[in-house]
Design an enzyme around this catalytic site. Structure first.
Site, PDB file in Angstrom:
ATOM      1  N   LYS A   1       0.832  -1.219   0.000  1.00 28.81           N
ATOM      2  CA  LYS A   1       0.000   0.000   0.000  1.00 28.81           C
ATOM      3  C   LYS A   1       0.864   1.267   0.000  1.00 28.81           C
ATOM      4  O   LYS A   1       0.614   2.183  -0.777  1.00 28.81           O
ATOM      5  CB  LYS A   1      -0.899   0.018   1.246  1.00 28.81           C
ATOM      6  N   ASN A   2       1.877   1.290   0.866  1.00 31.81           N
ATOM      7  CA  ASN A   2       2.630   2.537   1.018  1.00 31.81           C
ATOM      8  C   ASN A   2       3.646   2.759  -0.096  1.00 31.81           C
ATOM      9  O   ASN A   2       4.359   3.764  -0.110  1.00 31.81           O
ATOM     10  CB  ASN A   2       3.269   2.610   2.401  1.00 31.81           C
TER      11      ASN A   2
ATOM     12  N   ARG B   1      -4.769  10.794   3.497  1.00 29.66           N
ATOM     13  CA  ARG B   1      -3.645  11.701   3.762  1.00 29.66           C
ATOM     14  C   ARG B   1      -2.532  11.554   2.741  1.00 29.66           C
ATOM     15  O   ARG B   1      -1.850  12.508   2.407  1.00 29.66           O
ATOM     16  CB  ARG B   1      -3.056  11.329   5.127  1.00 29.66           C
TER      17      ARG B   1
ATOM     18  N   ASP C   1      -5.043  13.225  12.219  1.00 30.32           N
ATOM     19  CA  ASP C   1      -5.820  12.004  12.040  1.00 30.32           C
ATOM     20  C   ASP C   1      -5.874  11.239  13.341  1.00 30.32           C
ATOM     21  O   ASP C   1      -5.572  11.788  14.395  1.00 30.32           O
ATOM     22  CB  ASP C   1      -5.301  11.170  10.867  1.00 30.32           C
TER      23      ASP C   1
ATOM     24  N   ASP D   1       4.234   0.927  12.083  1.00 34.48           N
ATOM     25  CA  ASP D   1       3.075   0.161  11.608  1.00 34.48           C
ATOM     26  C   ASP D   1       3.061  -1.289  12.116  1.00 34.48           C
ATOM     27  O   ASP D   1       2.026  -1.946  12.089  1.00 34.48           O
ATOM     28  CB  ASP D   1       3.037   0.146  10.076  1.00 34.48           C
TER      29      ASP D   1
HETATM   30  N1  EPU Z   1       6.455  14.831  10.337  1.00 37.00           N
HETATM   31  C1  EPU Z   1       6.507  16.184  10.555  1.00 37.00           C
HETATM   32  N2  EPU Z   1       6.466  17.014   9.473  1.00 37.00           N
HETATM   33  C2  EPU Z   1       6.370  16.551   8.201  1.00 37.00           C
HETATM   34  C3  EPU Z   1       6.294  15.158   7.998  1.00 37.00           C
HETATM   35  C4  EPU Z   1       6.349  14.314   9.085  1.00 37.00           C
HETATM   36  O1  EPU Z   1       6.597  16.637  11.688  1.00 37.00           O
HETATM   37  O2  EPU Z   1       6.339  17.361   7.259  1.00 37.00           O
HETATM   38  C5  EPU Z   1       6.503  13.906  11.498  1.00 37.00           C
HETATM   39  C6  EPU Z   1       5.185  13.140  11.690  1.00 37.00           C
HETATM   40  O3  EPU Z   1       4.248  13.898  12.401  1.00 37.00           O
HETATM   41  C7  EPU Z   1       5.642  11.902  12.420  1.00 37.00           C
HETATM   42  C8  EPU Z   1       7.017  11.628  11.796  1.00 37.00           C
HETATM   43  O4  EPU Z   1       7.434  12.869  11.231  1.00 37.00           O
HETATM   44  O5  EPU Z   1       5.803  12.158  13.774  1.00 37.00           O
HETATM   45  C9  EPU Z   1       7.036  10.541  10.750  1.00 37.00           C
HETATM   46  O6  EPU Z   1       6.128  10.775   9.745  1.00 37.00           O
HETATM   47  P1  EPU Z   1       6.337  10.308   8.238  1.00 37.00           P
HETATM   48  O7  EPU Z   1       6.295  11.534   7.403  1.00 37.00           O
HETATM   49  O8  EPU Z   1       7.525   9.420   8.090  1.00 37.00           O
HETATM   50  O9  EPU Z   1       5.017   9.470   8.026  1.00 37.00           O
HETATM   51  P2  EPU Z   1       4.133   9.491   6.741  1.00 37.00           P
HETATM   52  O10 EPU Z   1       5.020   9.552   5.569  1.00 37.00           O
HETATM   53  O11 EPU Z   1       3.071  10.512   6.872  1.00 37.00           O
HETATM   54  C10 EPU Z   1       4.134   6.954   6.234  1.00 37.00           C
HETATM   55  C11 EPU Z   1       3.111   5.862   6.077  1.00 37.00           C
HETATM   56  C12 EPU Z   1       2.516   5.494   7.441  1.00 37.00           C
HETATM   57  C13 EPU Z   1       3.658   5.083   8.357  1.00 37.00           C
HETATM   58  C14 EPU Z   1       4.717   6.218   8.426  1.00 37.00           C
HETATM   59  C15 EPU Z   1       5.941   5.862   9.233  1.00 37.00           C
HETATM   60  C16 EPU Z   1       2.222   6.223   3.895  1.00 37.00           C
HETATM   61  C17 EPU Z   1       1.047   6.567   3.065  1.00 37.00           C
HETATM   62  N3  EPU Z   1       2.046   6.281   5.193  1.00 37.00           N
HETATM   63  O12 EPU Z   1       3.432   8.088   6.775  1.00 37.00           O
HETATM   64  O13 EPU Z   1       1.668   4.376   7.215  1.00 37.00           O
HETATM   65  O14 EPU Z   1       3.151   4.820   9.631  1.00 37.00           O
HETATM   66  O15 EPU Z   1       5.168   6.541   7.096  1.00 37.00           O
HETATM   67  O16 EPU Z   1       6.603   4.792   8.667  1.00 37.00           O
HETATM   68  O17 EPU Z   1       3.260   5.872   3.374  1.00 37.00           O
HETATM   69  C18 EPU Z   1      -0.230   2.977   7.489  1.00 37.00           C
HETATM   70  O18 EPU Z   1       0.123   2.383   6.475  1.00 37.00           O
HETATM   71  O19 EPU Z   1      -1.174   2.574   8.224  1.00 37.00           O
HETATM   72  C19 EPU Z   1       0.471   4.221   7.862  1.00 37.00           C
HETATM   73  C20 EPU Z   1       0.001   5.070   8.755  1.00 37.00           C
END
Ligand code: EPU
Length: 429
Positions: free
Chosen positions: A29-30, A102, A126, A314
């Protein structure tokens, strides 16, 4: 698979059955959600293979359609995306769709890179808290884009992006995806240091390279991108979903049995496999994937989440579910999303003995769980509740199935094929 008005969908789970057989690991998915966004970068017919038919993929297709990019299924897991010329793309991601998913924020990089402008609804928080996109915006700004925010929308503009040396404050997964897709068509060379190293990021980079991009450093903490003037359509097979694999591993670990995880790639989850072996699972490489066997009560082990190659956030809900019946005490620490423990109260409804303290959960393993009605608050929390319910005595009802269907290809069917009893039901209320 949304509920009809006046109906609540739930999974009826009967616990206590040994699991045996083959679990085909779905496509990641990701990875695929970002790869669908990457189709914005080149006109023509893109072919994506091993695409999981999950609700998030349908929503991403809707978002692309709203921008003028069509997609259709050409087989069970083969998605064809048709991208028009730049003038046929409407660079707008509306509130209704961004609010549902998101990950749609990853259209920002490719839109700015290809069209020089993009307007997207600001994603809100979220179920696991505050999730800003400040790092995405800061990194793409370094390539020359200017952002303004008004009325809940962020608008980005750039005449032509130019390569830059970017250092991410934190190795954000989608932040890395976004800036990578912005950089591929920029003029000159970009380096992204402290980037995310997740296998899904590397898979996106591989897909972009197959479209003509020039990215190196995959799997390391610095990606180097030499900008190219244009890209061609993709023909790409998505990697297997390591979180889907971990869900089946959790189920067999808690229930005992022996399963073949068809397609699982050990090299994408080495740290997880190490922990699962410490917990007592036997996991062996197999030419078709991985073989997992569990024949005794699990042992308690303390675990912390970290960016890849650490244990993924995750995986944590599944691991906490497994620890609920393990022998001994454990502390689990969530370092990525501070608010991601809502499922702990639901596991307690099943009889687990655990308490949260800030970003830690203290767990004292109990000898068994008892079936109960519980509610999923996000995708992985939902999967963890199904896994726990499969090990509980008697019947459970897991509500909030729309969360689970966002990320899993028909989890009830695939777990039932292993001998678990999980049935999709709906209540009139
Ligand atoms: N963060 C910031 N600012 C930003 C971006 C992130 O402060 O601009 C912080 C977030 O708030 C968090 C941390 O950095 O505390 C990590 O966030 P990250 O950006 O790595 O997460 P994401 O890219 O939004 C993806 C996956 C998530 C998974 C996380 C961590 C996707 C669509 N989502 O989210 O997957 O938990 O990486 O590995 O790729 C899921 O599949 O259920 C899911 C939530």
């Amino acid at each position: 698979m949304t509920s009809a008005p006046g109906q609540a969908n739930y999974f009826r789970v009967e616990g206590g059955n040994r699991l045996e057989g083959e679990f085909r690991v779905q496509g990641a998915k990701n990875a695929v959600l970002k790869q669908m966004a990457a189709t914005i970068l080149a006109s023509g017919e893109h072919h994506l293979h091993n695409v999981p038919h999950i609700d998030d993929v349908d929503i991403m297709s809707e978002l692309l359609a709203s921008m003028g990019i069509g997609s259709e299924w050409a087989g069970d897991d083969h998605l064809v995306v048709i991208t028009p010329g730049a003038s046929g793309i409407k660079p707008l991601a509306d509130y209704e769709l961004v609010e549902k998913i998101r990950a749609s924020v990853v259209v920002l990089g490719p839109l700015i890179s290809r069209l020089g402008n993009a307007t997207i609804s600001m994603p809100g928080g979220d179920d696991f808290g505050h999730r800003p996109i400040d790092m995405h915006l800061a990194a793409i700004s370094e390539l020359g884009a200017a952002f303004t925010t008004s009325h809940g929308y962020v608008e980005g503009k750039a005449a032509r992006l130019r390569g830059a040396d970017i250092a991410l404050e934190f190795p954000s997964h989608t932040g890395t995806d976004n800036v990578l897709m912005a950089a591929v068509l920029a003029e000159g060379t970009t380096t992204i240091s402290n980037c995310a190293r997740e296998p899904e990021v590397s898979d996106l980079a591989r897909m972009l390279n197959s479209m003509g991009a020039r990215i190196s450093g995959m799997g390391t903490s610095t990606l180097t991108v030499e900008g190219v003037p244009e890209l061609r359509p993709a023909n790409h097979t998505i990697i297997p979903d390591r979180i889907d694999a971990s869900t089946a591993l959790g189920a067999v670990g808690m229930n005992q049995g022996e399963i073949l995880l068809r397609g699982a790639r050990a090299e994408h989850m080495e740290m997880l496999l190490r922990k699962l072996r410490e917990l007592g699972l036997e996991i062996l490489p197999d030419s078709a994937g991985l073989l997992a066997r569990s024949s005794a009560r699990l042992r308690a082990v303390s675990i912390s989440s970290l960016p890849y190659p650490g244990i993924a956030t995750d995986f944590l809900p599944i691991l906490v579910a497994m620890l609920s019946t393990a022998d001994g005490d454990a502390i689990v620490t969530e370092n990525i999303f501070a608010g991601r423990f809502k499922y702990v109260d639901e596991l307690r409804r099943l009889g687990a003995n655990m308490t949260t303290h800030g970003h830690h959960v203290a767990i004292r393993g109990v000898s068994s769980l008892q079936g109960a009605p519980v509610k999923a608050t996000d995708i992985r929390a939902g999967a963890a509740l199904v896994v726990a319910a499969l090990a509980a005595e008697g019947e459970s009802r897991v509500y909030g199935t729309s969360h689970i269907d966002r990320g899993y290809v028909d989890l009830p069917r695939r777990l039932t094929a292993l001998g678990g009893k999980v049935e999709r039901c709906s209540d009139k209320h």
